[in-house]
Scaffold this active site. Sequence first.
Site, short mmCIF file in Angstrom:
data_model
loop_
_atom_site.label_atom_id
_atom_site.label_comp_id
_atom_site.label_asym_id
_atom_site.label_seq_id
_atom_site.Cartn_x
_atom_site.Cartn_y
_atom_site.Cartn_z
N CYS A 1 0.96 -1.07 0.13
CA CYS A 1 -0.03 0.08 -0.08
C CYS A 1 0.71 1.33 0.10
O CYS A 1 1.80 1.27 0.73
CB CYS A 1 -0.96 -0.01 1.20
SG CYS A 1 -1.92 1.54 1.21
N CYS B 1 -7.14 1.15 -0.85
CA CYS B 1 -7.09 0.36 0.67
C CYS B 1 -7.19 -0.89 0.44
O CYS B 1 -8.12 -1.55 -0.21
CB CYS B 1 -8.20 0.85 1.64
SG CYS B 1 -7.93 0.29 3.08
N GLN C 1 -19.02 -8.86 13.84
CA GLN C 1 -17.79 -9.00 13.37
C GLN C 1 -17.42 -8.58 12.09
O GLN C 1 -17.88 -8.88 11.12
CB GLN C 1 -17.70 -10.69 13.40
CG GLN C 1 -17.74 -11.08 14.92
CD GLN C 1 -16.64 -11.09 15.85
OE1 GLN C 1 -15.72 -10.24 15.59
NE2 GLN C 1 -16.80 -11.40 17.08
N TYR D 1 -22.51 -10.99 26.16
CA TYR D 1 -22.35 -9.91 25.39
C TYR D 1 -22.74 -10.36 23.85
O TYR D 1 -21.72 -10.45 22.95
CB TYR D 1 -20.77 -9.64 25.36
CG TYR D 1 -20.23 -9.35 26.85
CD1 TYR D 1 -20.26 -8.07 27.28
CD2 TYR D 1 -20.05 -10.43 27.66
CE1 TYR D 1 -19.72 -7.88 28.48
CE2 TYR D 1 -19.64 -10.05 28.90
CZ TYR D 1 -19.37 -8.72 29.30
OH TYR D 1 -18.91 -8.54 30.69
N GLU E 1 -27.16 -8.59 26.24
CA GLU E 1 -26.49 -7.72 25.49
C GLU E 1 -26.99 -6.17 25.88
O GLU E 1 -28.17 -6.05 26.00
CB GLU E 1 -26.66 -7.96 23.78
CG GLU E 1 -26.37 -6.89 22.86
CD GLU E 1 -25.03 -6.35 22.81
OE1 GLU E 1 -24.20 -7.03 22.65
OE2 GLU E 1 -24.79 -5.18 22.69
N ASP F 1 -18.12 -13.29 25.41
CA ASP F 1 -17.26 -12.41 24.28
C ASP F 1 -17.54 -10.85 24.43
O ASP F 1 -18.23 -10.34 23.54
CB ASP F 1 -18.08 -12.77 22.72
CG ASP F 1 -17.24 -12.11 21.62
OD1 ASP F 1 -16.19 -11.46 21.74
OD2 ASP F 1 -17.88 -12.34 20.55
N CYS G 1 -10.93 -9.92 22.03
CA CYS G 1 -10.34 -9.24 21.26
C CYS G 1 -9.20 -8.50 21.78
O CYS G 1 -8.48 -7.51 21.28
CB CYS G 1 -11.31 -8.25 20.36
SG CYS G 1 -12.17 -7.31 21.36
C1 LIG Z 1 -17.08 -8.04 20.94
S1 LIG Z 1 -18.78 -7.72 20.77
C2 LIG Z 1 -19.41 -9.67 20.71
C3 LIG Z 1 -20.57 -9.58 19.90
C4 LIG Z 1 -21.23 -10.89 19.46
N1 LIG Z 1 -20.81 -11.94 20.48
C5 LIG Z 1 -20.52 -11.21 18.02
O1 LIG Z 1 -19.52 -12.01 17.98
O2 LIG Z 1 -21.01 -10.57 17.07
C6 LIG Z 1 -19.19 -7.28 22.60
C7 LIG Z 1 -20.59 -6.71 22.62
O3 LIG Z 1 -20.81 -6.35 23.89
C8 LIG Z 1 -21.70 -5.47 24.09
N2 LIG Z 1 -21.58 -5.00 25.41
C9 LIG Z 1 -20.57 -4.03 26.01
N3 LIG Z 1 -20.78 -3.99 27.21
C10 LIG Z 1 -21.72 -4.73 27.81
C11 LIG Z 1 -22.22 -4.95 29.05
N4 LIG Z 1 -21.76 -4.32 30.08
N5 LIG Z 1 -23.17 -6.00 29.08
C12 LIG Z 1 -23.57 -6.71 27.77
N6 LIG Z 1 -23.32 -6.29 26.72
C13 LIG Z 1 -22.34 -5.40 26.48
C14 LIG Z 1 -21.44 -4.72 22.98
O4 LIG Z 1 -22.45 -3.91 22.54
C15 LIG Z 1 -21.25 -5.81 21.85
O5 LIG Z 1 -22.21 -5.82 21.22
#
Ligand SMILES: C[S@@+](CC[C@H](N)C(=O)[O-])C[C@H]1O[C@@H](n2cnc3c(N)ncnc32)[C@H](O)[C@@H]1O
Length: 451
Positions: A72, A158, A282, A311, A332, A378, A405
């Site tokens: 790039c 990009c 994702q 989550y 969530e 997650d 992550c």
């Molecule tokens: C890394 S993402 C994972 C989403 C899903 N498991 C996926 O693979 O697409 C983390 C998620 O946690 C949510 N989140 C953040 N803080 C939270 C909390 N205190 N309780 C519940 N969800 C939360 C975010 O909105 C987001 O959707």
Amino acid sequence: MPEKNEFYEVEFIDMTHDGMGVCRIDGFPVFVPKALKGEKGIIKLTKVNTNLGFGRLMEIQHKSPFRKEPICDHYSECGGCNLMHMDYSMQLDFMKYRTAETLRKLGKISTKVNDTVGMINPYYYRNKAVIPFGEENGKMIAGLYKSRSHDIIDMKKCYIIPKITTDIVKFLKNIFIELNIPAYNESLGTGVIRHVIVRNSYKFDDISVTIVTLTPKLPKKDLIIQRLVSRYKRVVSVIHNHNSENTNIVLGKKSKVLFGDDFIRDEINGVLFKVSHRSFYQVNPQQTESLYKKAIEYAELTPNDIVIDAYCGIGTIALSVAKDCKSVLGVEVVKQAISDADENALANNITNAKFKVGKAEEVIKTWSNYDIDVLFVDPPRKGCEPAFLETIAEMKIPRIVYISCNVATLARDLNYLQSQGYEVQEVTPFDMFPQTSHIEVVTKIRYKGQE
Ligand SMILES: C[S@@+](CC[C@H](N)C(=O)[O-])C[C@H]1O[C@@H](n2cnc3c(N)ncnc32)[C@H](O)[C@@H]1O
């Protein structure tokens, strides 16, 4: 003590978690972007703190066999990628090494770390691009931020977003210029266009475009939409979002659908999903399929299992495992994501998945009397709240699969779980973000009881 602005001949003996080369000047550690372990060269010291310094690579005297010419043109200044100078096989090894080192140093965890699961073609993978707009010498520009700044690089090409995404951004920029709609000026707090967000479906043709403005209205919106959707037939959703706050958060509170629906369709491992513009999804769909397969393998599900997906976003994991267990509960914090999850369950004829809006650390307490067999967790980069971990430790959930992550917060959380009788049995890193140092990790955890 080494001095700022001086030149030093150094050897790189290690790499930082974000891909910088580490060298020592008379024992004093210095971090240098775009230097590789095993290389020797001349650096200029650009910053000296009490315990460490930063430098710029001026000349390479001994090149690593893993150094690669970045494809790039923007790479030397762009903040989007930071490992493009590293051969892909070394990127994958680097991630495995970082995962093992971070778990060992921060979490006191020694466990089996598998090879990083990489991509066959590690380019053009991002299904979502958030592109800031600005001005340079009175001309509208749009692209990614320069490394560690809010200066925008006017993007020509990009290599980590699909070509059609770059085309759409350039097309919109030309329309805005032609219609005299100015970009947002961050320092003055004036102008109109702040960001354009493009999201692509992996399994369908769908594309959604979100235009974020400082002003409550998007000027000449009908003309913009008409031109955009007649040029790009794949665009099925155009959203206007209003963000008048002086903030780094991209989306404001108010959104309006200008064309089509507020979602794109996608499919992961045979399950259909609607993804609306506000929901987390994702960014690398191809790798997500492999990541979820590994997570499901680590869960060792049986048909009688009661499962939690904490989550859960739009329910991607919960709905992927629903057919392999008795029932699954998802939690969530984003309301729109849960409404997507409910709709996604319906669309896939899944009746044994129930979703709840709320904070995982609060909702888990209301489930603490259930006999849970498996927990998928997650969380965002900051990891789990202590209250969440305390409740799951009290519940003694036998099987946990932790997707992370951020290996540093994963190490912290695993250290706590280990102290509560859990065993970290195996870890697999996934390269979800090729050409960058971000690592995604799936961890297999089992309750063994207190000694
Ligand atoms: C890394 S993402 C994972 C989403 C899903 N498991 C996926 O693979 O697409 C983390 C998620 O946690 C949510 N989140 C953040 N803080 C939270 C909390 N205190 N309780 C519940 N969800 C939360 C975010 O909105 C987001 O959707």
